[in-house]
Design a protein around this motif. Structure first.
Motif, PDB file in Angstrom:
ATOM      1  N   ILE A  19     122.566 -60.473  26.246  1.00 26.66           N
ATOM      2  CA  ILE A  19     121.345 -59.209  25.793  1.00 26.66           C
ATOM      3  C   ILE A  19     120.947 -60.301  24.817  1.00 26.66           C
ATOM      4  O   ILE A  19     121.466 -59.540  23.536  1.00 26.66           O
ATOM      5  CB  ILE A  19     121.660 -58.339  25.384  1.00 26.66           C
ATOM      6  CG1 ILE A  19     122.316 -57.548  27.423  1.00 26.66           C
ATOM      7  CG2 ILE A  19     120.439 -57.402  24.982  1.00 26.66           C
ATOM      8  CD1 ILE A  19     123.128 -56.268  26.471  1.00 26.66           C
ATOM      9  N   ASP A  20     120.100 -60.522  24.928  1.00 25.29           N
ATOM     10  CA  ASP A  20     118.699 -61.160  23.513  1.00 25.29           C
ATOM     11  C   ASP A  20     118.117 -60.125  22.814  1.00 25.29           C
ATOM     12  O   ASP A  20     116.389 -59.843  23.746  1.00 25.29           O
ATOM     13  CB  ASP A  20     118.260 -62.102  23.358  1.00 25.29           C
ATOM     14  CG  ASP A  20     117.165 -63.346  22.997  1.00 25.29           C
ATOM     15  OD1 ASP A  20     117.768 -63.221  21.597  1.00 25.29           O
ATOM     16  OD2 ASP A  20     116.980 -63.746  23.076  1.00 25.29           O
ATOM     17  N   VAL A  21     118.576 -59.938  21.315  1.00 24.70           N
ATOM     18  CA  VAL A  21     117.759 -58.148  22.032  1.00 24.70           C
ATOM     19  C   VAL A  21     116.694 -58.499  20.703  1.00 24.70           C
ATOM     20  O   VAL A  21     115.621 -57.524  19.958  1.00 24.70           O
ATOM     21  CB  VAL A  21     119.183 -57.219  20.647  1.00 24.70           C
ATOM     22  CG1 VAL A  21     119.828 -56.493  20.859  1.00 24.70           C
ATOM     23  CG2 VAL A  21     119.051 -57.886  19.267  1.00 24.70           C
ATOM     24  N   ASN A  22     116.612 -59.729  20.074  1.00 22.77           N
ATOM     25  CA  ASN A  22     115.514 -60.517  18.883  1.00 22.77           C
ATOM     26  C   ASN A  22     114.609 -61.036  20.001  1.00 22.77           C
ATOM     27  O   ASN A  22     114.749 -62.804  19.614  1.00 22.77           O
ATOM     28  CB  ASN A  22     115.259 -60.360  17.805  1.00 22.77           C
ATOM     29  CG  ASN A  22     114.998 -60.785  16.606  1.00 22.77           C
ATOM     30  OD1 ASN A  22     113.429 -60.632  17.296  1.00 22.77           O
ATOM     31  ND2 ASN A  22     114.830 -60.640  15.920  1.00 22.77           N
ATOM     32  N   ASN A  23     113.644 -60.931  20.515  1.00 23.68           N
ATOM     33  CA  ASN A  23     113.108 -61.789  21.527  1.00 23.68           C
ATOM     34  C   ASN A  23     111.314 -61.416  21.526  1.00 23.68           C
ATOM     35  O   ASN A  23     110.863 -60.695  21.360  1.00 23.68           O
ATOM     36  CB  ASN A  23     113.556 -62.036  22.836  1.00 23.68           C
ATOM     37  CG  ASN A  23     112.828 -63.575  23.983  1.00 23.68           C
ATOM     38  OD1 ASN A  23     111.971 -63.093  24.720  1.00 23.68           O
ATOM     39  ND2 ASN A  23     113.711 -63.944  24.087  1.00 23.68           N
ATOM     40  N   THR A  70     111.577 -53.160  25.482  1.00 27.67           N
ATOM     41  CA  THR A  70     110.736 -53.441  24.467  1.00 27.67           C
ATOM     42  C   THR A  70     110.578 -52.637  23.261  1.00 27.67           C
ATOM     43  O   THR A  70     110.700 -50.984  23.778  1.00 27.67           O
ATOM     44  CB  THR A  70     108.981 -53.303  24.800  1.00 27.67           C
ATOM     45  OG1 THR A  70     108.091 -54.030  23.337  1.00 27.67           O
ATOM     46  CG2 THR A  70     108.344 -51.740  25.714  1.00 27.67           C
ATOM     47  N   LEU A  71     110.837 -52.823  22.098  1.00 32.58           N
ATOM     48  CA  LEU A  71     110.019 -52.174  20.910  1.00 32.58           C
ATOM     49  C   LEU A  71     108.294 -51.442  20.860  1.00 32.58           C
ATOM     50  O   LEU A  71     108.044 -52.047  21.267  1.00 32.58           O
ATOM     51  CB  LEU A  71     110.611 -52.613  19.779  1.00 32.58           C
ATOM     52  CG  LEU A  71     112.664 -52.498  19.568  1.00 32.58           C
ATOM     53  CD1 LEU A  71     112.417 -53.449  18.794  1.00 32.58           C
ATOM     54  CD2 LEU A  71     113.107 -51.257  19.819  1.00 32.58           C
ATOM     55  N   LEU A  84     113.628 -52.373  31.905  1.00 36.39           N
ATOM     56  CA  LEU A  84     114.227 -51.127  31.617  1.00 36.39           C
ATOM     57  C   LEU A  84     113.367 -50.209  30.924  1.00 36.39           C
ATOM     58  O   LEU A  84     112.785 -50.598  29.396  1.00 36.39           O
ATOM     59  CB  LEU A  84     115.784 -51.668  30.314  1.00 36.39           C
ATOM     60  CG  LEU A  84     116.918 -53.244  31.332  1.00 36.39           C
ATOM     61  CD1 LEU A  84     117.689 -53.527  30.659  1.00 36.39           C
ATOM     62  CD2 LEU A  84     116.768 -52.965  32.717  1.00 36.39           C
ATOM     63  N   LYS A  85     114.074 -48.730  30.672  1.00 38.09           N
ATOM     64  CA  LYS A  85     113.216 -47.814  29.842  1.00 38.09           C
ATOM     65  C   LYS A  85     114.369 -47.197  29.638  1.00 38.09           C
ATOM     66  O   LYS A  85     115.012 -46.824  29.681  1.00 38.09           O
ATOM     67  CB  LYS A  85     111.931 -46.678  30.675  1.00 38.09           C
ATOM     68  CG  LYS A  85     111.292 -48.323  31.610  1.00 38.09           C
ATOM     69  CD  LYS A  85     109.982 -47.257  33.043  1.00 38.09           C
ATOM     70  CE  LYS A  85     109.437 -48.297  33.681  1.00 38.09           C
ATOM     71  NZ  LYS A  85     108.103 -47.408  34.702  1.00 38.09           N
ATOM     72  N   ILE A  98     116.476 -59.213  27.962  1.00 35.11           N
ATOM     73  CA  ILE A  98     115.217 -59.216  26.865  1.00 35.11           C
ATOM     74  C   ILE A  98     115.118 -58.097  26.422  1.00 35.11           C
ATOM     75  O   ILE A  98     114.455 -57.305  26.677  1.00 35.11           O
ATOM     76  CB  ILE A  98     114.269 -60.021  26.355  1.00 35.11           C
ATOM     77  CG1 ILE A  98     113.108 -60.598  27.376  1.00 35.11           C
ATOM     78  CG2 ILE A  98     115.413 -61.673  26.762  1.00 35.11           C
ATOM     79  CD1 ILE A  98     112.164 -61.453  28.114  1.00 35.11           C
ATOM     80  N   ILE A  99     114.770 -57.758  24.910  1.00 32.37           N
ATOM     81  CA  ILE A  99     113.669 -57.495  23.837  1.00 32.37           C
ATOM     82  C   ILE A  99     113.167 -57.427  23.044  1.00 32.37           C
ATOM     83  O   ILE A  99     112.735 -58.046  22.665  1.00 32.37           O
ATOM     84  CB  ILE A  99     115.111 -55.765  22.901  1.00 32.37           C
ATOM     85  CG1 ILE A  99     116.118 -54.933  24.094  1.00 32.37           C
ATOM     86  CG2 ILE A  99     114.437 -55.155  22.788  1.00 32.37           C
ATOM     87  CD1 ILE A  99     117.259 -55.289  22.906  1.00 32.37           C
TER      88      ILE A  99
END
Length: 523
Positions: free
Chosen positions: A58-62, A142-143, A522-523, A87-88
């Motif tokens: 899981i790449d949280v900073n993409n 997404t943030l 993903l929500k 990814i996020i």
């Protein structure tokens, strides 16, 4: 009968617990069973003898969203070859939604030539639907970018924000979270967020927490004021009652490397006082940034248009040059990575261009910004290898790329992308687990799967457990490695043999299955 059976592998389940031998069965997109499954049958069988079976990374900073790759090239091959399955986006204060109007897309122009893109959404709901239509190769969450909604509330103004405008930002944030975003991100180093005070940030973070969102921050300073910036981040999270995640934590510049130990102490103290805190790190000493961050802050106030007007004014220009020279920046460590100008200038150090043109490095920076309308990205050799090692080892760290998904064909653009886009996760295994032996396999996998899933509230992902979503990677521990370098970044990583995303096989025997994309929003 199961859909997929992974036989005879060594399971590292993502929790940090010791590895064990076992089989993994997949049915209807979920992990159905793990262990000694006897004479089980499946439509597809993967022989994993001698290989490790782990959750997808899981790449949280993409930044595949704000660099537009997610939408223009949703195959994202360089991520898959690393074993990344989720990814996020929406990081560093910039997200592609919600937009209060069409012009707000300019919030991403620091990374993307917005004149070449088309979009047909404003709300978060509309944006996520558009992503679903593109069928990305990996899962995407997404943030909400603080800079994006702040620009939406204030346009290009840099005056003190009003209570009504903060209220407008809260409403945009609240609706975006209800429509599927997972939290709030800030990029306090960038122009439109520099004026944000702690009260504004805490108010928004509190709004996010009330709807189950996470708070993620790119802190205000990574150089001499790094400690103050991290203190601010902790104070904001504490006031908001939020968990805290710090993006790509680092001390930039040799004169600031000693600050990392003090920052670690701050983070550990916050954790001892019952704050849930984490940070992400990538395993490189070279950073990537936008060129205008080399300017004094006052030059970039009020946005790109005003910045360029100031740089064109001879009187202002002389003041800018004076202020830049007082900072003693080492331009021999800064390389032009990408811009809208001739690709002949990419891959060259600013000091080399200055020598070629008979100018000072500071003059080259200003001329380059004017000629490129502010669109330029640089690579800077600015971090300590010892600090990177400490960060990778730290119990609160998460591995991330801070990168983008590309294919090798992107090399034709002439852009010198960072090798982290192609090699971050395999490099951690090769360098810190296999070579230096400062991390165990279980610890490294935990930092790439179970830990980020927990911190970012990704339900039923990040672990190999019955009932969890079947995002699974099978790799060879002896050969997993990054081949990407600063000089030749466009090389896929090696060692990943199979990837399963949401229960479907996306890679077999080390090769991606053409045109098969199984990512979900993903929500």
């Amino acid at each position: 009968m199961y859909d997929i059976l992974i036989k005879n592998g060594t399971v590292i389940d993502g929790s940090g617990r010791p590895m064990y031998r076992g089989n993994v069965a997949v049915k209807d997109g979920r992990i159905a069973a793990i262990g000694d499954l006897g004479n089980t049958h499946a439509e597809q069988v993967i022989e994993a003898q001698g290989q490790y079976v782990t959750p997808g990374f899981i790449d949280v900073n993409n930044h595949s969203d704000t660099y537009w790759q997610l939408l223009a090239h949703p195959e994202l091959e360089s991520l898959l070859y690393q074993g990344i399955t989720t990814i996020i986006g929406g990081n560093s204060g910039s997200s592609l939604a919600p937009l209060s109007g069409p012009d707000i897309i300019r919030s991403i122009q620091k990374w993307t030539d917005i004149e070449k893109i088309n979009f047909n959404w404003l709300s978060m709901k509309e944006f996520l639907h558009e992503v679903e239509l593109r069928r990305p190769a990996v899962n995407f969450a997404t943030l909400v970018g603080h800079g994006t909604i702040r620009r939406g509330a204030m346009r290009d103004k840099t005056r003190t924000i009003t209570p009504d405008e903060i209220g407008s930002m809260q409403r945009m944030l609240r609706l975006a979270l209800k429509e599927g975003a997972i939290g709030l991100s800030t990029g306090l180093k960038y122009t439109h967020a520099r004026g944000a005070g702690a009260r504004e940030l805490a108010t928004l973070a509190r709004t996010g927490v009330s709807l189950g969102g996470v708070y993620v921050t790119y802190v205000r300073d990574e150089e001499s004021d790094l400690v103050k910036a991290v203190e601010e981040a902790i104070a904001v999270a504490r006031e908001a009652g939020a968990s805290l995640h710090i993006s790509h934590l680092k001390a930039v510049g040799k004169g600031n490397w000693h600050l990392m130990d003090e920052v670690f102490n701050l983070i550990e103290t916050a954790a001892l006082n019952d704050m849930q805190v984490s940070f992400d790190v990538y395993p490189y000493t070279t950073t990537g940034s936008v060129l205008y961050t080399l300017l004094p802050e006052w030059v970039t106030q009020e946005g790109r248009t005003m910045m360029l007007e100031r740089l064109r004014d001879p009187g202002v220009r002389s003041t800018v040059l004076r202020d830049m020279r007082s900072r003693a920046t080492d331009y021999s460590e800064i390389i032009i990575a990408a811009s809208t100008l001739s690709k002949m200038l990419s891959r060259h150090k600013i000091s080399e261009i200055a020598l070629l043109q008979g100018k000072s490095p500071e003059e080259v920076v200003l001329d380059f910004l004017i000629a490129s309308s502010g669109h330029a990205i640089v690579s800077i050799e600015a971090l300590s290898e010892k600090n990177v090692l400490k960060a990778v080892q730290h119990p609160f760290s998460i591995i991330s790329s801070n990168g983008v998904g590309y294919d090798t064909g992107h090399a034709k653009t002439g852009d010198l992308v960072h090798p982290r886009n192609f090699g971050t996760f395999p490099k951690v295994f090769a360098e810190y687990v296999r070579k230096q032996k400062v991390l165990s396999w279980e610890e490294a996998v935990h930092k790439m799967s179970g830990k980020p899933a927990l911190q970012f509230h990704l339900e039923k992902r990040g672990l190999l457990l019955p009932g969890y979503c079947a995002d699974i990677v099978v790799f060879q521990p002896e050969t997993i490695d990054s081949r990407a370098t600063m000089e030749d970044p466009y090389q896929y990583a090696t060692g990943i043999s199979s990837i399963i995303i949401n229960g479907s096989l996306a890679m077999a025997e080390g090769e991606l299955l053409t045109q098969r994309r199984f990512g979900q929003v993903l929500k």
